[in-house]
Design an enzyme around this catalytic site. Sequence first.
Site, PDB file in Angstrom:
ATOM      1  CG  ASN A   7      -1.700   1.238   1.426  1.00 10.53           C
ATOM      2  OD1 ASN A   7      -1.782   2.070   0.513  1.00 10.53           O
ATOM      3  ND2 ASN A   7      -2.306   1.402   2.592  1.00 10.53           N
ATOM      4  CD1 TRP A   8       3.406   0.821  -2.892  1.00 11.53           C
ATOM      5  CD2 TRP A   8       3.672   2.079  -4.737  1.00 11.53           C
ATOM      6  NE1 TRP A   8       4.106   0.084  -3.804  1.00 11.53           N
ATOM      7  CE2 TRP A   8       4.297   0.826  -4.943  1.00 11.53           C
ATOM      8  CE3 TRP A   8       3.718   3.025  -5.763  1.00 11.53           C
ATOM      9  CZ2 TRP A   8       4.943   0.498  -6.138  1.00 11.53           C
ATOM     10  CZ3 TRP A   8       4.359   2.695  -6.944  1.00 11.53           C
ATOM     11  CH2 TRP A   8       4.978   1.449  -7.122  1.00 11.53           C
ATOM     12  CE  LYS A   9      -0.291   3.469   4.659  1.00 11.70           C
ATOM     13  NZ  LYS A   9      -0.255   3.641   6.099  1.00 11.70           N
ATOM     14  CG  HIS A  39      -5.925   2.121   4.999  1.00 13.10           C
ATOM     15  ND1 HIS A  39      -5.547   3.097   5.889  1.00 13.10           N
ATOM     16  CD2 HIS A  39      -4.887   1.247   4.931  1.00 13.10           C
ATOM     17  CE1 HIS A  39      -4.322   2.825   6.334  1.00 13.10           C
ATOM     18  NE2 HIS A  39      -3.895   1.714   5.771  1.00 13.10           N
ATOM     19  CD  GLU A  70      -3.167   5.788   6.440  1.00 14.67           C
ATOM     20  OE1 GLU A  70      -3.114   5.816   5.209  1.00 14.67           O
ATOM     21  OE2 GLU A  70      -2.247   5.296   7.148  1.00 14.67           O
ATOM     22  CD  GLU A  99      -3.636  -2.282   7.325  1.00 12.31           C
ATOM     23  OE1 GLU A  99      -2.545  -2.537   6.812  1.00 12.31           O
ATOM     24  OE2 GLU A  99      -4.261  -1.227   7.118  1.00 12.31           O
ATOM     25  N   GLY A 103       2.332   2.530  10.643  1.00 11.96           N
ATOM     26  CA  GLY A 103       3.303   3.606  10.474  1.00 11.96           C
ATOM     27  C   GLY A 103       4.014   4.009  11.752  1.00 11.96           C
ATOM     28  CB  SER A 105       5.027  -1.519  11.954  1.00 19.72           C
ATOM     29  OG  SER A 105       4.649  -0.165  12.132  1.00 19.72           O
ATOM     30  N   GLY A 132       2.724  -1.020   4.304  1.00 15.60           N
ATOM     31  CA  GLY A 132       2.759   0.400   3.952  1.00 15.60           C
ATOM     32  C   GLY A 132       4.189   0.855   3.726  1.00 15.60           C
ATOM     33  N   GLY A 133       4.792   1.447   4.747  1.00 11.86           N
ATOM     34  CA  GLY A 133       6.116   2.057   4.651  1.00 11.86           C
ATOM     35  C   GLY A 133       7.149   1.183   3.956  1.00 11.86           C
TER      36      GLY A 133
HETATM   37  P1  PGA Z   1       2.642   0.451   7.621  1.00 11.87           P
HETATM   38  O1  PGA Z   1       1.200   0.663   6.948  1.00 11.87           O
HETATM   39  O2  PGA Z   1       3.194  -0.838   7.068  1.00 11.87           O
HETATM   40  O3  PGA Z   1       3.445   1.662   7.195  1.00 11.87           O
HETATM   41  O4  PGA Z   1       2.444   0.391   9.092  1.00 11.87           O
HETATM   42  C1  PGA Z   1       0.325  -0.407   6.749  1.00 11.87           C
HETATM   43  C2  PGA Z   1      -0.968   0.109   6.157  1.00 11.87           C
HETATM   44  O5  PGA Z   1      -1.405   1.204   6.528  1.00 11.87           O
HETATM   45  O6  PGA Z   1      -1.599  -0.570   5.318  1.00 11.87           O
END
Ligand code: PGA
Length: 257
Positions: free
Chosen positions: A10-12, A100, A102, A172, A178, A218, A239-240
């Site tokens: 997930n590159w956001k 998600h 977010e 999640e 993050g 994470s 994500g990251g």
């Molecule tokens: P993260 O994000 O790996 O940076 O914690 C995961 C996500 O939000 O899907």
Amino acid sequence: MARVPLIAGNWKMHKTHLEAMHLVQALGHELAGHDFAKVEVVVCPPFTSLRTIQTLIDSDRYEFGLGAQNVYVEKEGAFTGEISPSMLAALQVRYVIVGHSERRELFDETDDDVNHKVRAAFAHDLVPIMCCGETEAERDAGETDAKVERQVRRGLKGLKPEQARTAVIAYEPIWAIGTGKTATPEDAQATCSLVRKVVADAFDGSVADDLRVLYGGSMKPGNAAALTGQADIDGGLVGGASLDAGDFAAIVKAVPR
Ligand code: PGA
């Protein structure tokens, strides 16, 4: 049916289309020789990079799957700024992240909105990666199971069993996204197993056996093997670490198979 593990990046809101191209090329290099039938790999760039990545996948014969990060529920119409499921499907997008945390927190998406998007995705042959998970306060208050159960039940409402069977659910914990904090493999397993029980109750045991449950929050090269080695964890939503080709590839390679 054995569940094929899935690692989705997930590159956001990261990477221009040119940067996206470079990242996918680097990832192709890192994963040369990888057996994509054993561990499926999906990248979910921003909308502006989907066409670029689609043509790159076609021309260079990469075996990555393509996912989007959001979708609207209507096929077309006066919905300024939105993107329809059929537009994504036309770009050979196969997966779409829905709900998600977010989007739920920053853009006020409700469980009902998430359910509409899940159903719209299936109506256009997209596979939703539906996210669920608790905040730190909810976790401290012992509300994790109740919240996750509610999100899963409401999110999958109205699906046919054959649709639910192919859906992907990403557990999640919001406090782990993050932050560098990760759920212990045991805690993540416990909640992913709960997700499967809820699906078994809402549909049936065979649907729950087939549906894939990912962990997200994470996930890194150092913890991916322990997390994805759990019985009910079928991969990760990353994500990251998905923004670094070496780290993302290392996570893919860490999945026990
Ligand atoms: P993260 O994000 O790996 O940076 O914690 C995961 C996500 O939000 O899907």
